[in-house]
Motif scaffolding. Sequence first.
Motif, short mmCIF file in Angstrom:
data_model
loop_
_atom_site.label_atom_id
_atom_site.label_comp_id
_atom_site.label_asym_id
_atom_site.label_seq_id
_atom_site.Cartn_x
_atom_site.Cartn_y
_atom_site.Cartn_z
N TRP A 190 26.96 90.00 -21.15
CA TRP A 190 26.83 90.33 -19.72
C TRP A 190 25.54 89.75 -19.14
CZ3 TRP A 190 23.21 93.78 -17.39
CH2 TRP A 190 23.46 94.02 -16.04
N MET A 191 24.45 89.88 -19.87
CA MET A 191 23.18 89.36 -19.38
C MET A 191 23.19 87.84 -19.30
SD MET A 191 20.32 91.81 -21.18
CE MET A 191 19.01 90.89 -20.37
N ILE A 192 23.81 87.17 -20.27
CA ILE A 192 23.87 85.71 -20.24
C ILE A 192 24.67 85.24 -19.02
CG2 ILE A 192 24.85 83.70 -21.42
CD1 ILE A 192 24.15 85.08 -24.07
N GLY A 193 25.82 85.89 -18.79
CA GLY A 193 26.62 85.52 -17.63
C GLY A 193 25.90 85.80 -16.32
N GLY A 194 25.22 86.95 -16.23
CA GLY A 194 24.48 87.28 -15.01
C GLY A 194 23.34 86.32 -14.76
N LEU A 195 22.60 85.97 -15.82
CA LEU A 195 21.49 85.02 -15.65
C LEU A 195 22.00 83.65 -15.28
CD1 LEU A 195 19.18 86.06 -18.64
CD2 LEU A 195 18.78 86.45 -16.20
N ALA A 196 23.15 83.24 -15.84
CA ALA A 196 23.72 81.95 -15.47
C ALA A 196 24.10 81.93 -13.99
CB ALA A 196 24.93 81.64 -16.34
N THR A 197 24.68 83.03 -13.51
CA THR A 197 25.05 83.10 -12.10
C THR A 197 23.81 83.09 -11.21
OG1 THR A 197 26.98 84.43 -12.73
CG2 THR A 197 26.39 84.40 -10.41
N LEU A 198 22.78 83.83 -11.60
CA LEU A 198 21.54 83.85 -10.82
C LEU A 198 20.85 82.49 -10.86
CD1 LEU A 198 20.04 87.34 -11.71
CD2 LEU A 198 21.06 86.63 -9.54
N SER A 199 20.95 81.78 -11.99
CA SER A 199 20.33 80.46 -12.05
C SER A 199 21.01 79.49 -11.09
CB SER A 199 20.38 79.92 -13.48
OG SER A 199 21.72 79.67 -13.88
N GLY A 200 22.34 79.63 -10.93
CA GLY A 200 23.03 78.82 -9.93
C GLY A 200 22.54 79.13 -8.53
N LEU A 201 22.31 80.41 -8.27
CA LEU A 201 21.76 80.81 -6.97
C LEU A 201 20.36 80.24 -6.77
CD1 LEU A 201 22.39 82.62 -4.48
CD2 LEU A 201 21.30 84.49 -5.70
N ALA A 202 19.57 80.24 -7.83
CA ALA A 202 18.22 79.68 -7.74
C ALA A 202 18.26 78.18 -7.49
CB ALA A 202 17.44 79.99 -9.02
N ARG A 203 19.21 77.48 -8.09
CA ARG A 203 19.33 76.04 -7.85
C ARG A 203 19.66 75.75 -6.39
NH1 ARG A 203 21.94 76.14 -12.88
NH2 ARG A 203 23.99 76.20 -11.86
#
Length: 410
Positions: free
Chosen positions: A109-122
Amino acid sequence: MSFFTVAYLARLEVWGLAAACLQGVLVMLSWFGWERVTRRSSPTARHHLACIHLAALAVLPAVTVGVLHWTVSRMGIVPPHGSPVAELARQMAGYRSFLALAMLLAGLWMIGGLATLSGLAREARQLVRLHCRPAPSGLRRAMHRLARGHMGMTAPDMKLAQVASPQVVGLWRAVVLVPDTLVHLPRAECDALLLHELAHVKQRDFRWNLLQRIALAALWFHPAAWMLYRHVMREREIRCDALALRHGASPLALARALIRLAEHRAPAALAMAITGDGDFVARIHRLLGVGATSGTPAAGARPVALALSALSLLALAGGRLGRTDTSMADLCHASTFGPTVSVLAHDDAGSFALRIRRGQVLAATVGQQPLARDRIRQHGDRVTLLDAARQPILALTVTPQDRIEWDGRP
């Protein structure tokens, strides 16, 4: 953080994921029902309704977990079948097995959430790195004229940038980014596009969209969350189209402007762009009145939608199922979140009472006589109660789940 606290949080996590999966399906069905009921409602009302459903999808599982914790923290201590110390040893093996599975789920869950947030950061980084320059004076005058004279608001800043279509950015101060091609559009089409963007500014859509994207990062695993978010984006664009028309934009001019920009997409989904996701052809048809229906929803559509919404709320009662899981209550009592428990016991020598929290004896009463704190000696799970002469009167074993074992006094 103790082992029992981690194990309890892991159990809550699994319950929360299960609640999110079930309630997500119910919330999605509720939206489909209300979508049919509100076909003839205002675009603003439909957009608000879609946002409410997306918020419910994020909030309901958290509330369910809160109900579960409230339930298990108030459950009494279940007397063990045998020795509580021996029972604890058997339970620890089961706790560790469950904890390994829960930690794996938490990691995914944390890996998926961080991946989604990293897309938002990009996307945010792309916006920051955009090369912008002041908009021509003619466009700035048009923005001020439309903002003050049509929308009744202060005109936001406007800049030229390498974007495919006009879009709104800015968390604290809204900025409308426009492409060079906007200068060459007919005045009616340019005004229609700017009124649409002013509608985004007036409704503070950039902030709301950012909050929704963060919630989506927590629910990345649920197809219903992504589906609801797409519906929110579609209804948001339709609402801003309607607001632009209400404040003077020509439907034909806005449709033509959208078609001119349809070959390109905005570089960042984070921005409030006029070419955002959604059914583009349906937007054009809606603006031009093509295929508009005047029919009303089926007679039974509203009761079905109400029933689905009620069912989504009733799913909160799932937290009360914690009463059926005694091991959940054991973990709660042994964790940092455990309550203070009063235990009343008796044997042939009379009765005694203890106040225990997380396996620590806080107070004791033997018979009707409260014991001073210095007459309660505890080393690990072994507790000795002393009389006034500092002689042992009762020896106990206390488990982290606040269960006790002692040799009966004659």
